[in-house]
Design a protein around this motif. Structure first.
Motif, PDB file in Angstrom:
ATOM      1  N   GLU A 263      -6.349  13.302   2.621  1.00 13.94           N
ATOM      2  CA  GLU A 263      -7.202  14.105   1.724  1.00 13.94           C
ATOM      3  C   GLU A 263      -8.305  14.879   2.409  1.00 13.94           C
ATOM      4  O   GLU A 263      -8.509  16.082   1.737  1.00 13.94           O
TER       5      GLU A 263
ATOM      6  N   SER B 227      -0.112  13.169  -5.806  1.00 10.92           N
ATOM      7  CA  SER B 227      -1.277  12.526  -5.471  1.00 10.92           C
ATOM      8  C   SER B 227      -1.126  11.631  -4.039  1.00 10.92           C
ATOM      9  O   SER B 227      -2.090  11.056  -3.557  1.00 10.92           O
TER      10      SER B 227
ATOM     11  N   ASP C  69      -3.934   5.608 -10.459  1.00  3.98           N
ATOM     12  CA  ASP C  69      -4.417   6.967 -10.098  1.00  3.98           C
ATOM     13  C   ASP C  69      -4.954   7.413  -8.646  1.00  3.98           C
ATOM     14  O   ASP C  69      -5.710   7.895  -8.515  1.00  3.98           O
TER      15      ASP C  69
ATOM     16  N   SER D 152      -4.083   7.292  -4.119  1.00  7.72           N
ATOM     17  CA  SER D 152      -3.507   8.117  -3.271  1.00  7.72           C
ATOM     18  C   SER D 152      -2.454   7.377  -2.238  1.00  7.72           C
ATOM     19  O   SER D 152      -1.718   7.851  -1.477  1.00  7.72           O
TER      20      SER D 152
END
Lengths: 294, 386
Positions: free
Chosen positions: B382, B302, B248, B250
């Protein structure tokens, strides 16, 4: 010295006539391994670049004095190939093939133990074994390893083994033997088998061990190191952050029911006095320190 | 691969084990129709590849058809530990007198098959193992010898099953072992195995995991491949034959070899980042495989940076570098890439890549350094988004 294989090892390749068998079999020969025969029941009497092909391992052993076999047979045929090799009279069997069903592995492991106690099996799903400068059986690139000693390597992972050999070579450190025991649930040769052999080998002064998540082989190895090893050991365990219940590439690399985590393995190894690196580079640096203190 | 309960029961039934009549349903109307055919009362059971269904409200007793409608409506769509229920199994209810536990799996340490049998069924076996380990009777079966009836009888006696259950249990355990071996299972588990009020030993639940490596001799397993729990990314990677596990974070990860890929994921975590995936492209690392891997990573929304970690063995660094260059020509990448290339002919490989370096394609000499760069790029990505 080396463990399990050396310049006197004579190897028959089961599957030498296939593309993988031919490619690696001839590379192994170029390295200096005594590649004495191949097998293929439909091509007996022919040859692969001068290497004679026999119908089965028994015939090859009789004609060439082969002492070891290397299996490049597709997964469905590996069970029978292992039995053929043992019955044929070799004492060392290396199965490179990936994707062998676990039930087949469990069966031939126990069959060999019962009926052929003198035969050592390595793999399946392993890169093979190299005693640098003497013998290379399998898919390891021979030139990334420096011959001599004082380090013995045993690993469940192929690429991480290459990485270790290469980093040690860059630092001018040689290797007696590097054994890839493979990433499957029922490896024929275990960490403990290799640690025991390295402990007994006078030229091996230190051992580098590369484990990964799944099963409890690293914990068992830690207990063996604590109780029986006098030589220093450095280790790395891959998969610290692997999610539970997922197979990480290798059939045996899975954390299930909270068991088989990298943290538990590293802790067991540390408690046994092993120098544990948090990544392959760190484990290599620890080995450099160990060798400097020898 | 994991089977749903109903698939596991059908698998067991194929080896002669007694299961209850039932039907699978994907909608409330199908559930109601199934219950009408089976006759009430029935159980409505969520079909998911995870445990703890009962506690999560995924298993309900339905006295009437109205109950079936209500329970199926609640259970379908329910999230059980991240698994959304898409199908329910409607099964005739059983009168349970006692609940037992039975399973076979491979004991990797002993390198033999391990059978476990307990009179404490219907609860998680891990809990029984922790709190009352003596309640589990274990046997180790040598795969060469197999399991004979006399051994099975001794085992059942050791577990302390009551007289009324002995014959039925011996039969079922024999069939369970056969299904385990003949079916190439990693795990077969019946929890609970029940004794009914009228004295029958019966399979009330089924947990079966099959060995992915055995599909070549089990054509029928192709259908199970289609019902595995995979996210979109895993489905895409599976279709390309890549060894991929979705995570999960990046930082997209590509490495050659399972060990190196695991190690790459670890190192990204160690330097404070968070990997988006595990991806092993195998030893070859040619342009086709690299392009496929980059496509999968590129489609992951992501991902903010990509870390390609390659060690050249037999496949030389220059071949790998040419593969990467060719793959980048084919796939338009949305995130910056950091490459670490080492091993055989790494210098030649790096020279080839040098000509293509830019802000979006960087190179680092070591695994740790590359991980730090990839994590910094992901963090910057991000930040820019926020």
């Amino acid at each position: 010295m080396s463990i399990f294989v050396d310049e006197t090892t004579r190897v028959v390749y089961q599957g030498l006539t296939g593309s993988q068998g031919r490619y690696y079999g001839l590379l192994n020969r170029d390295y200096g391994t005594q590649v004495v025969a191949g097998t293929n029941p439909r091509k007996a009497g022919t040859d692969v670049d001068g290497v004679p092909v026999f119908a089965n391992v028994g015939d090859a052993v009789e004609a060439t004095g082969a002492t070891a076999s290397c299996i490049f047979i597709p997964a469905p045929g590996v069970h029978d190939a292992v039995i053929e090799a043992a019955e044929g009279g070799v004492e060392f069997i290396v199965a490179i093939t990936e994707g062998v069903p676990a039930h087949d592995e469990a069966r031939f492991y126990n069959l060999l133990k019962r009926d052929f106690p003198g035969v050592r099996m390595l793999g399946p799903n392993c890169p093979g074994i190299i005693s640098p400068g003497r013998c290379n059986i399998g898919i390891t690139a021979g030139h990334i390893a420096l011959a001599g000693g004082p380090v013995g390597i045993v690993s469940r992972s192929g690429t991480l083994t290459y990485q270790a050999l290469y980093e040690l070579k860059e630092k001018g450190i040689g290797c007696t033997t590097c054994v890839g025991i493979g990433g499957d649930p029922v490896p024929g040769t275990t960490f403990i088998d290799c640690l025991e052999a390295f402990e007994a080998d006078p030229d091996t002064k230190a051992v580098m061990m590369i484990g990964e998540i799944g099963g409890s082989a690293e914990e068992a190895a830690a207990a063996f190191i604590r109780d029986h090893m006098t030589k220093p050991v450095s280790a790395y365990v891959a998969g610290v952050t692997a999610p539970p219940g997922k197979k990480m590439g290798h059939a045996g690399a899975i954390v299930s029911g909270g068991k088989g985590t990298a943290d538990a393995k590293m802790e067991a190894l540390r408690e046994a006095g092993v120098k544990v690196g948090l990544n392959p580079t760190e484990a290599g640096e620890l080995m450099v320190e160990i060798v400097a203190e020898l | 691969m994991d089977l749903f309960e109903y698939q596991g029961k059908q698998f067991f039934a194929g080896y002669g084990m007694p299961i209850s009549p039932g039907e699978v349903a994907f909608t409330v109307d199908e559930a109601v129709a199934a219950a009408e055919r089976l006759g009430t009362p029935v159980m409505v059971k969520a079909q998911v590849h995870t445990g703890g269904r009962g506690k999560a409200g995924g298993v309900k007793f339905a006295e009437t058809i109205d109950d079936v409608r209500e329970h199926a409506g609640n259970i379908l769509g329910l999230d059980i530990s991240g698994h959304v229920v898409g199908r329910v199994w409607i099964e005739q209810a059983s009168d349970i007198a006692e609940e037992y536990y039975a399973s076979f799996t491979l004991d990797r340490s002993a390198k033999k098959h391990l059978g476990m049998l307990s009179v404490e069924g219907g609860v998680e076996i891990e809990a029984v193992a922790d709190e009352n380990p003596d309640a589990i009777a274990k046997i180790w079966v040598d795969p060469v010898d197999g399991l004979d009836e006399a051994t099975t009888r001794d085992w059942v006696a050791a577990a302390g099953l009551p007289e009324a259950a002995v014959e039925g249990a011996v039969d079922i355990l024999g069939m369970l072992y056969e299904s385990y071996v003949d079916g190439d299972a990693d795990l077969v588990e019946i929890n609970p195995l029940i004794l009914t009020e009228d004295g029958r030993v019966h399979v009330l639940d089924a947990k079966v995991t099959l060995d992915d490596n055995s599909v070549f001799r089990h054509e029928s397993y192709a259908e199970f491949d289609g019902t595995q729990t995979r996210d979109e990314r895993e489905t895409a990677a599976h279709a390309k034959g890549l060894q991929y596990v979705g995570l999960d974070g990046s930082v997209g990860v590509i490495a050659n070899g399972a060990g190196l890929a695991m190690s790459t994921v670890d190192v990204v975590n160690q330097v404070g980042g968070s990997p988006a995936n595990f991806l092993d492209i195998g030893g070859g690392a040619n342009a086709d495989v690299m392009a496929g891997a980059l496509e999968v990573i590129n489609n992951d929304p992501s991902v903010r940076s990509i870390f390609i970690n390659i060690f050249g063995g037999i496949t030389r660094g220059d071949e790998v570098a040419n593969g990467i260059v060719e793959a980048l020509r084919r796939v338009a990448i949305g995130s910056p890439i950091v490459i670490r290339l080492d091993g055989t002919n790494a210098d030649e490989g790096r020279r080839i890549l040098d000509a293509h370096l830019s802000e979006s394609l960087q190179m680092a000499p070591t695994m740790l350094e590359a991980a730090r760069m990839a994590v910094a790029l992901a963090d910057a990505g991000e930040g820019a988004e926020a």
